[in-house]
Design an enzyme around this catalytic site. Sequence first.
Site, PDB file in Angstrom:
ATOM      1  CG  MET A  97      -1.890  -1.134   1.297  1.00 39.42           C
ATOM      2  SD  MET A  97      -2.855  -1.103   2.827  1.00 39.42           S
ATOM      3  CE  MET A  97      -1.628  -1.720   3.991  1.00 39.42           C
ATOM      4  N   GLY A 108       1.329   4.108   4.582  1.00 39.60           N
ATOM      5  CA  GLY A 108       2.159   3.250   3.736  1.00 39.60           C
ATOM      6  C   GLY A 108       2.606   1.973   4.416  1.00 39.60           C
ATOM      7  CB  SER A 109       1.752  -0.528   5.729  1.00 37.77           C
ATOM      8  OG  SER A 109       0.453  -0.074   5.416  1.00 37.77           O
ATOM      9  NE  ARG A 110       5.038  -7.660   2.521  1.00 35.00           N
ATOM     10  CZ  ARG A 110       6.236  -8.205   2.679  1.00 35.00           C
ATOM     11  NH1 ARG A 110       7.311  -7.563   2.281  1.00 35.00           N
ATOM     12  NH2 ARG A 110       6.369  -9.391   3.246  1.00 35.00           N
TER      13      ARG A 110
END
Length: 232
Positions: A102, A189-191
């Site tokens: 993301m 922001g990340s996964r």
Amino acid sequence: MSVVKSIRAQIPPIHREGYPFIGAFALATLVLFLIWAPLGWIGTVLTIWCALFFRDPVRVTPVREGLVVAPADGRVSMVVQMIPPPALGLGDKPLPRVSIFMSVFNCHVNRSPVAGRVERIIYSPGKFINAELDKASEDNERNSMVISTPAGQIGVVQIAGLVARRIVSFVREGQTLAPGERFGLIRFGSRLDVYLPEGAKPLVSEGQTAIAGETVLADFNLGDGGRTYRAD
């Protein structure tokens, strides 16, 4: 329908987790306008971006048993066979894993990929390296969840990234989730990693765009009937 109602219908709602941040951005923008108007306009753009970051649009989720939907908006960054983290308790054999990255421009509300019962939630402190790197699944701060379904257990891991510094979970152990139900959020922001049961075949490819609660990652009953949907 009036013009005002028509415009409102096109604007997605904002998740409550974003209210403090949007308020802080708006207040800072007012101060910047008092200092120098051009700075105020920059603040206005950033405030709008912050509001869009916390948007929480309605999604229409396919709900037929056996479907696994994307838990996050973003880009499918990896589709691999990988041994799941020991914290998940899913064994030491490689399982199909779908990773969704993301960016700061994606919607960051996370949704349950399946209908099932939350068996375990494990928080692991860690680093904040680039979430696109494979080692982020082991080194970064993360929140792991195991969901039991008739087809087996699904592992879902929220991973903080280079910018993301706060993982938020809305659920608890023992809770029953519907497919597409909101379960958490990662700020900035990340996964998301999804570990599928052994033998499951992912239906997405690396580079594909995923939509939380809508994009089908896997189907345990390929060829069995059609799909029904729920909106939330």
